[in-house]
Design a protein around this motif. Sequence first.
Motif, PDB file in Angstrom:
ATOM      1  N   GLY A 320       0.831  -1.196   0.000  1.00  0.00           N
ATOM      2  CA  GLY A 320       0.000   0.000   0.000  1.00  0.00           C
ATOM      3  C   GLY A 320       0.868   1.249   0.000  1.00  0.00           C
ATOM      4  N   PRO A 321       0.269   2.434  -0.208  1.00  0.00           N
ATOM      5  CA  PRO A 321       1.039   3.683  -0.181  1.00  0.00           C
ATOM      6  C   PRO A 321       1.539   3.943   1.244  1.00  0.00           C
ATOM      7  CG  PRO A 321      -1.318   4.138  -0.233  1.00  0.00           C
ATOM      8  CD  PRO A 321      -1.164   2.656  -0.355  1.00  0.00           C
ATOM      9  N   PRO A 322       2.642   4.717   1.405  1.00  0.00           N
ATOM     10  CA  PRO A 322       3.132   5.013   2.748  1.00  0.00           C
ATOM     11  C   PRO A 322       2.088   5.812   3.517  1.00  0.00           C
ATOM     12  CG  PRO A 322       4.290   6.334   1.103  1.00  0.00           C
ATOM     13  CD  PRO A 322       3.435   5.360   0.358  1.00  0.00           C
ATOM     14  N   ARG A 323       1.992   5.549   4.821  1.00  0.00           N
ATOM     15  CA  ARG A 323       1.013   6.279   5.622  1.00  0.00           C
ATOM     16  C   ARG A 323       1.561   6.467   7.036  1.00  0.00           C
ATOM     17  NH1 ARG A 323      -1.488   2.341   8.634  1.00  0.00           N
ATOM     18  NH2 ARG A 323      -3.180   3.673   9.308  1.00  0.00           N
ATOM     19  N   GLY A 324       1.043   7.437   7.724  1.00  0.00           N
ATOM     20  CA  GLY A 324       1.376   7.631   9.126  1.00  0.00           C
ATOM     21  C   GLY A 324       2.644   8.440   9.354  1.00  0.00           C
ATOM     22  N   VAL A 325       2.962   8.581  10.619  1.00  0.00           N
ATOM     23  CA  VAL A 325       4.065   9.448  11.044  1.00  0.00           C
ATOM     24  C   VAL A 325       4.975   8.687  11.998  1.00  0.00           C
ATOM     25  CG1 VAL A 325       4.613  11.536  12.386  1.00  0.00           C
ATOM     26  CG2 VAL A 325       2.636  11.522  10.842  1.00  0.00           C
ATOM     27  N   PHE A 326       6.294   8.893  11.848  1.00  0.00           N
ATOM     28  CA  PHE A 326       7.253   8.363  12.808  1.00  0.00           C
ATOM     29  C   PHE A 326       7.788   9.526  13.638  1.00  0.00           C
ATOM     30  CE2 PHE A 326      11.418   6.945  14.272  1.00  0.00           C
ATOM     31  CZ  PHE A 326      11.132   5.662  14.744  1.00  0.00           C
ATOM     32  N   VAL A 327       7.762   9.383  14.962  1.00  0.00           N
ATOM     33  CA  VAL A 327       8.244  10.460  15.825  1.00  0.00           C
ATOM     34  C   VAL A 327       9.662  10.130  16.278  1.00  0.00           C
ATOM     35  CG1 VAL A 327       7.773  11.866  17.859  1.00  0.00           C
ATOM     36  CG2 VAL A 327       5.868  10.842  16.590  1.00  0.00           C
ATOM     37  N   ALA A 328      10.638  10.899  15.759  1.00  0.00           N
ATOM     38  CA  ALA A 328      12.044  10.645  16.069  1.00  0.00           C
ATOM     39  C   ALA A 328      12.567  11.703  17.045  1.00  0.00           C
ATOM     40  CB  ALA A 328      12.869  10.676  14.780  1.00  0.00           C
ATOM     41  N   VAL A 329      13.599  11.340  17.804  1.00  0.00           N
ATOM     42  CA  VAL A 329      14.189  12.304  18.753  1.00  0.00           C
ATOM     43  C   VAL A 329      15.665  12.494  18.436  1.00  0.00           C
ATOM     44  CG1 VAL A 329      13.385  12.799  21.079  1.00  0.00           C
ATOM     45  CG2 VAL A 329      13.488  10.439  20.324  1.00  0.00           C
ATOM     46  N   ALA A 330      16.056  13.763  18.189  1.00  0.00           N
ATOM     47  CA  ALA A 330      17.461  14.059  17.925  1.00  0.00           C
ATOM     48  C   ALA A 330      18.190  14.392  19.229  1.00  0.00           C
ATOM     49  CB  ALA A 330      17.572  15.214  16.936  1.00  0.00           C
ATOM     50  N   LYS A 331      17.435  14.799  20.247  1.00  0.00           N
ATOM     51  CA  LYS A 331      18.039  15.123  21.546  1.00  0.00           C
ATOM     52  C   LYS A 331      17.364  14.274  22.621  1.00  0.00           C
ATOM     53  CE  LYS A 331      19.027  19.522  22.417  1.00  0.00           C
ATOM     54  NZ  LYS A 331      20.362  20.048  22.223  1.00  0.00           N
ATOM     55  N   PRO A 332      18.151  13.467  23.351  1.00  0.00           N
ATOM     56  CA  PRO A 332      17.588  12.526  24.321  1.00  0.00           C
ATOM     57  C   PRO A 332      16.618  13.187  25.303  1.00  0.00           C
ATOM     58  CG  PRO A 332      19.964  12.236  24.150  1.00  0.00           C
ATOM     59  CD  PRO A 332      19.608  13.403  23.296  1.00  0.00           C
ATOM     60  N   GLN A 367      14.878   3.425  10.245  1.00  0.00           N
ATOM     61  CA  GLN A 367      13.746   2.659  10.783  1.00  0.00           C
ATOM     62  C   GLN A 367      12.432   3.197  10.223  1.00  0.00           C
ATOM     63  OE1 GLN A 367      13.288   0.003  12.206  1.00  0.00           O
ATOM     64  NE2 GLN A 367      11.441   0.038  13.490  1.00  0.00           N
ATOM     65  N   ALA A 368      12.316   4.538  10.154  1.00  0.00           N
ATOM     66  CA  ALA A 368      11.095   5.153   9.609  1.00  0.00           C
ATOM     67  C   ALA A 368      10.881   4.717   8.162  1.00  0.00           C
ATOM     68  CB  ALA A 368      11.197   6.674   9.701  1.00  0.00           C
ATOM     69  N   ASP A 369      11.991   4.621   7.419  1.00  0.00           N
ATOM     70  CA  ASP A 369      11.946   4.148   6.035  1.00  0.00           C
ATOM     71  C   ASP A 369      11.428   2.718   5.961  1.00  0.00           C
ATOM     72  OD1 ASP A 369      12.372   5.756   3.961  1.00  0.00           O
ATOM     73  OD2 ASP A 369      14.550   5.410   3.796  1.00  0.00           O
ATOM     74  N   ARG A 370      12.008   1.860   6.845  1.00  0.00           N
ATOM     75  CA  ARG A 370      11.607   0.452   6.869  1.00  0.00           C
ATOM     76  C   ARG A 370      10.125   0.303   7.180  1.00  0.00           C
ATOM     77  NH1 ARG A 370      16.921  -0.898   9.203  1.00  0.00           N
ATOM     78  NH2 ARG A 370      16.128  -0.174  11.202  1.00  0.00           N
ATOM     79  N   LEU A 371       9.618   1.147   8.045  1.00  0.00           N
ATOM     80  CA  LEU A 371       8.206   1.064   8.435  1.00  0.00           C
ATOM     81  C   LEU A 371       7.290   1.591   7.344  1.00  0.00           C
ATOM     82  CD1 LEU A 371       8.467   2.252  12.150  1.00  0.00           C
ATOM     83  CD2 LEU A 371       8.014  -0.063  11.356  1.00  0.00           C
ATOM     84  N   GLY A 372       7.863   2.302   6.376  1.00  0.00           N
ATOM     85  CA  GLY A 372       7.060   2.809   5.260  1.00  0.00           C
ATOM     86  C   GLY A 372       6.120   3.929   5.655  1.00  0.00           C
ATOM     87  N   GLU A 384      10.975  19.537  13.469  1.00  0.00           N
ATOM     88  CA  GLU A 384      11.043  19.440  12.010  1.00  0.00           C
ATOM     89  C   GLU A 384      10.073  18.379  11.508  1.00  0.00           C
ATOM     90  OE1 GLU A 384      14.928  19.015   9.884  1.00  0.00           O
ATOM     91  OE2 GLU A 384      15.647  19.281  11.941  1.00  0.00           O
ATOM     92  N   LEU A 385       9.539  18.598  10.303  1.00  0.00           N
ATOM     93  CA  LEU A 385       8.688  17.584   9.676  1.00  0.00           C
ATOM     94  C   LEU A 385       9.321  17.177   8.346  1.00  0.00           C
ATOM     95  CD1 LEU A 385       5.964  16.080   9.872  1.00  0.00           C
ATOM     96  CD2 LEU A 385       4.961  17.915   8.514  1.00  0.00           C
ATOM     97  N   LYS A 386       9.630  15.882   8.206  1.00  0.00           N
ATOM     98  CA  LYS A 386      10.312  15.430   7.000  1.00  0.00           C
ATOM     99  C   LYS A 386       9.343  14.584   6.179  1.00  0.00           C
ATOM    100  CE  LYS A 386      14.317  12.477   5.954  1.00  0.00           C
ATOM    101  NZ  LYS A 386      15.204  13.116   5.001  1.00  0.00           N
ATOM    102  N   ASP A 387       9.200  14.966   4.894  1.00  0.00           N
ATOM    103  CA  ASP A 387       8.396  14.160   3.969  1.00  0.00           C
ATOM    104  C   ASP A 387       9.292  13.035   3.470  1.00  0.00           C
ATOM    105  OD1 ASP A 387       7.287  13.088   1.575  1.00  0.00           O
ATOM    106  OD2 ASP A 387       5.973  14.848   1.440  1.00  0.00           O
ATOM    107  N   MET A 388       8.927  11.787   3.757  1.00  0.00           N
ATOM    108  CA  MET A 388       9.829  10.668   3.479  1.00  0.00           C
ATOM    109  C   MET A 388       9.948  10.380   1.982  1.00  0.00           C
ATOM    110  SD  MET A 388      10.972  10.034   6.414  1.00  0.00           S
ATOM    111  CE  MET A 388      11.816   8.463   6.381  1.00  0.00           C
ATOM    112  N   GLU A 389       8.990  10.857   1.174  1.00  0.00           N
ATOM    113  CA  GLU A 389       9.076  10.611  -0.259  1.00  0.00           C
ATOM    114  C   GLU A 389       9.969  11.633  -0.953  1.00  0.00           C
ATOM    115  OE1 GLU A 389       5.289   8.034  -1.765  1.00  0.00           O
ATOM    116  OE2 GLU A 389       4.929  10.161  -1.392  1.00  0.00           O
TER     117      GLU A 389
END
Length: 391
Positions: A320-332, A367-372, A384-389
């Motif tokens: 299916g097309p990519p969907r959803g959001v991954f929340v990443a942390v750059a600062k612990p 990991q966000a890539d792997r999750l699609g 920041e908001l990154k468009d994975m495509e």
Amino acid sequence: MADRFQAPKGTFDVLPPGAAARERIERTARQLFEHAGYFRIETPAFEDTELFARGVGESTDIVQKEMFTFEDMGGRSLTLRPEGTAPICRGYVEHGMHKRSQPVKLWYWGPFFRHEAPQAGRYRQFTQVGAEVLGTDEPSADAELIVLLSQLLEGCREVSVRISSLGNPRTRSAYRDELRDWLGAREGELSEPVRARLDLNPLRAFDSDDPGTQAVMAEAPKLIDRLDDEDAEHFAAVRSLLDDAGLAYEVDPGLVRGLDYYTRTVFEFESGVLGAQAALGGGGRYDGLVELLGGSPTPGVGWAAGIERILLAQPEPVEGPPRGVFVAVAKPERREEAFGVANDLRAAGVAAELEHTTRSLKGQLKQADRLGVRHTVILGEAFELKDMETG
Ligand code: HAM
């Protein structure tokens, strides 16, 4: 290290993402059934052994050698259900469903158990979806069910349909005698297992894969040529409705089903890509079964299909097309905040995944890539908001 365990022979685990494909079939089935006025029924995974012995038939392979039968602590003989029709008829009688408005239209989904030699498409625990219509002998019920099964199997590769009619017990018994005598005269050309069961069930000879037996059976008299007028008319009416519906089928006078309760219409759907275990689903009419199980005379018709075989017959699923959001942390120090962001997104109806390990930001983006997912939110110095495509 302790000995490790394996799933029992002939069983399997459904691992991710395998469950999604099964859920898709269940969704399709539910939609088809609801649109056609069928209600879901559930019955226990085990029943009195006698229910299957009597309902499915003492001489069938299922009852003779495929049932998981055990005694409970009270000494009762119980059997893991090898099929669903006898249990549903048991339920129809037990709950007085003849008092409801007829016909009663039911559908089911669940695990079934047969002690067979495992191979591709054949398991000891498998999943069936099925439907039963009780309380009418109208040909339209037979045709409705056949059309529904063909719709459920849309998307399977190389599907073909065979149908036949077995008439009623009286004409069938006369035919059985005729066939037994006819085969008796050519016994020498038949395979040993077929010869051994000539007395018990000569019809099963049509099922044999022995070439010698097949050659004999091609010339044998056919039950479909011995139907009485009413049964022949019933079969013609079913065929005419299928023709109207534009469903292509083959009339196969040698069609044998592995259960004894059938009368009149029988049918089987196969896929050419399945090899030896080609049957995707099958069923037919069983006008004597409810009475045989202690109810008043009540006609019935239905089918069941094997989910694992449907999956084997479907083309590889497209992602299916990519969907959803991954929340990443750059600062612990922003981890706790990330937890809140994921919760807020979910509450707002957006699918959200949270970083649960202590990967580097680079690792998290991988990991966000792997999750699609479609977007990644990065909590660092800024938000920041990154468009994975598009990146
Ligand atoms: P059946 O033909 O014995 O009919 O089973 C229906 C379907 O269940 C088969 O076509 C096959 O797809 C699947 N199946 C059966 N055995 C196995 C197995 N060992 N492993 C994987 N799949 C299997 C019945 O069970 C009848 N109760 C159908 C029916 C309903 N007739 C009237 N109403």
